[in-house]
Design a protein around this motif. Structure first.
Motif, PDB file in Angstrom:
ATOM      1  N   GLU A 130       0.830  -1.210   0.000  1.00 10.85           N
ATOM      2  CA  GLU A 130       0.000   0.000   0.000  1.00 10.85           C
ATOM      3  C   GLU A 130       0.868   1.266   0.000  1.00 10.85           C
ATOM      4  O   GLU A 130       0.581   2.226  -0.699  1.00 10.85           O
ATOM      5  CB  GLU A 130      -0.953   0.011   1.197  1.00 10.85           C
ATOM      6  N   VAL A 131       1.928   1.256   0.799  1.00  4.91           N
ATOM      7  CA  VAL A 131       2.825   2.414   0.864  1.00  4.91           C
ATOM      8  C   VAL A 131       3.509   2.630  -0.490  1.00  4.91           C
ATOM      9  O   VAL A 131       3.590   3.754  -0.991  1.00  4.91           O
ATOM     10  CB  VAL A 131       3.874   2.249   1.987  1.00  4.91           C
ATOM     11  N   THR A 150      -5.057  -1.729   3.421  1.00  2.00           N
ATOM     12  CA  THR A 150      -6.067  -1.746   2.372  1.00  2.00           C
ATOM     13  C   THR A 150      -7.411  -1.503   3.054  1.00  2.00           C
ATOM     14  O   THR A 150      -7.532  -1.632   4.286  1.00  2.00           O
ATOM     15  CB  THR A 150      -6.105  -3.107   1.659  1.00  2.00           C
ATOM     16  N   LYS A 151      -8.423  -1.187   2.294  1.00  5.03           N
ATOM     17  CA  LYS A 151      -9.757  -0.975   2.884  1.00  5.03           C
ATOM     18  C   LYS A 151     -10.238  -2.245   3.585  1.00  5.03           C
ATOM     19  O   LYS A 151     -10.847  -2.183   4.648  1.00  5.03           O
ATOM     20  CB  LYS A 151     -10.767  -0.544   1.805  1.00  5.03           C
ATOM     21  N   GLU A 153      -8.358  -4.656   4.954  1.00  2.00           N
ATOM     22  CA  GLU A 153      -7.590  -4.851   6.182  1.00  2.00           C
ATOM     23  C   GLU A 153      -8.044  -3.858   7.255  1.00  2.00           C
ATOM     24  O   GLU A 153      -8.130  -4.192   8.434  1.00  2.00           O
ATOM     25  CB  GLU A 153      -6.094  -4.695   5.898  1.00  2.00           C
ATOM     26  N   GLU A 154      -8.370  -2.642   6.844  1.00  2.00           N
ATOM     27  CA  GLU A 154      -8.869  -1.640   7.786  1.00  2.00           C
ATOM     28  C   GLU A 154     -10.179  -2.109   8.416  1.00  2.00           C
ATOM     29  O   GLU A 154     -10.364  -2.005   9.630  1.00  2.00           O
ATOM     30  CB  GLU A 154      -9.075  -0.313   7.053  1.00  2.00           C
ATOM     31  N   GLN A 155     -11.080  -2.651   7.586  1.00  2.00           N
ATOM     32  CA  GLN A 155     -12.351  -3.166   8.102  1.00  2.00           C
ATOM     33  C   GLN A 155     -12.129  -4.347   9.049  1.00  2.00           C
ATOM     34  O   GLN A 155     -12.786  -4.463  10.079  1.00  2.00           O
ATOM     35  CB  GLN A 155     -13.283  -3.576   6.950  1.00  2.00           C
ATOM     36  N   ARG A 156     -11.179  -5.204   8.698  1.00  2.00           N
ATOM     37  CA  ARG A 156     -10.854  -6.359   9.539  1.00  2.00           C
ATOM     38  C   ARG A 156     -10.340  -5.898  10.907  1.00  2.00           C
ATOM     39  O   ARG A 156     -10.720  -6.436  11.942  1.00  2.00           O
ATOM     40  CB  ARG A 156      -9.804  -7.231   8.842  1.00  2.00           C
ATOM     41  N   MET A 157      -9.492  -4.876  10.915  1.00  3.13           N
ATOM     42  CA  MET A 157      -8.957  -4.352  12.171  1.00  3.13           C
ATOM     43  C   MET A 157     -10.048  -3.703  13.010  1.00  3.13           C
ATOM     44  O   MET A 157     -10.078  -3.859  14.233  1.00  3.13           O
ATOM     45  CB  MET A 157      -7.835  -3.333  11.902  1.00  3.13           C
ATOM     46  N   LEU A 158     -10.938  -2.963  12.358  1.00  4.99           N
ATOM     47  CA  LEU A 158     -12.044  -2.341  13.086  1.00  4.99           C
ATOM     48  C   LEU A 158     -12.938  -3.396  13.727  1.00  4.99           C
ATOM     49  O   LEU A 158     -13.351  -3.264  14.880  1.00  4.99           O
ATOM     50  CB  LEU A 158     -12.861  -1.440  12.157  1.00  4.99           C
TER      51      LEU A 158
END
Length: 192
Positions: A130-131, A150-151, A153-158
């Protein structure tokens, strides 16, 4: 060793400092400039540098290597250089490598399997990807605005941060629910 034909690279520690408002491009340019300036100290053995600090072998934990081979210079003279075999040793716990092959940028991550799990390192590689994408598409973006996830991975973390969803009777208090469990499992340990 008499059969080895390769550069032996000495690592000279350089501290990389960035500010939140630095852009990706300016940070890369400053890092490249710092690396070039450190060439004046290439003659210093890493062990000698580490011996000058109280940190010793823990002086640095990650290495950023600029290995730019000016292919265009060789093409001027129609010289074609291809390695017969390449073996790269890493003494780091995690090694990130980027290289161009068949006109595509490839990212590779190797790691100490005794210290890290494969799924953790896959997430590190996704963040690095991503970077790199952001660096290529938005070099003037501030470092602080650069997404590492990624979007998906962000959702998974949330979701992970929210914890598990448990169904329970919301009309009862915690004490009521505790008493129900204690009645159903009288020989079980209540608090460990």
């Amino acid at each position: 060793m008499s059969q080895v034909v390769a550069p032996f690279i000495n690592s000279v520690p350089v501290r990389i400092r960035t500010k939140n408002d630095d852009t990706l491009l300016s940070a890369l340019q400053a890092t490249a400039r710092q690396a070039k300036e450190s060439n004046a100290h290439d003659w210093c053995a890493l062990a000698d540098i580490q011996g000058q600090t109280t940190l010793g072998g823990e002086l640095f934990q990650s290495i950023l290597a600029f290995e730019n081979y000016p292919i265009s210079e060789h093409e001027k003279f129609h010289i074609n250089m291809e390695p017969i075999s390449v073996r790269e040793e890493s003494f780091n716990e995690i090694t990130l490598a980027a290289f161009v092959q068949d006109n595509q940028l490839h990212l590779r991550l190797t790691f100490d399997k005794r210290k890290y799990k494969a799924d953790e390192m896959e997430r590190v590689l996704l963040a690095w990807r991503e970077v790199v994408k952001c660096m290529a598409t938005h070099p003037q973006q501030a470092i602080s605005a650069t997404a590492l996830l990624t979007k998906e991975e962000e959702q998974r973390m949330l979701q992970l941060s929210r914890g598990e969803t448990l169904e329970y009777d919301t009309t009862k208090t915690f004490v009521d629910l505790f008493m129900v469990q204690a009645t159903q499992h009288p020989k079980s340990l209540a608090v460990a």
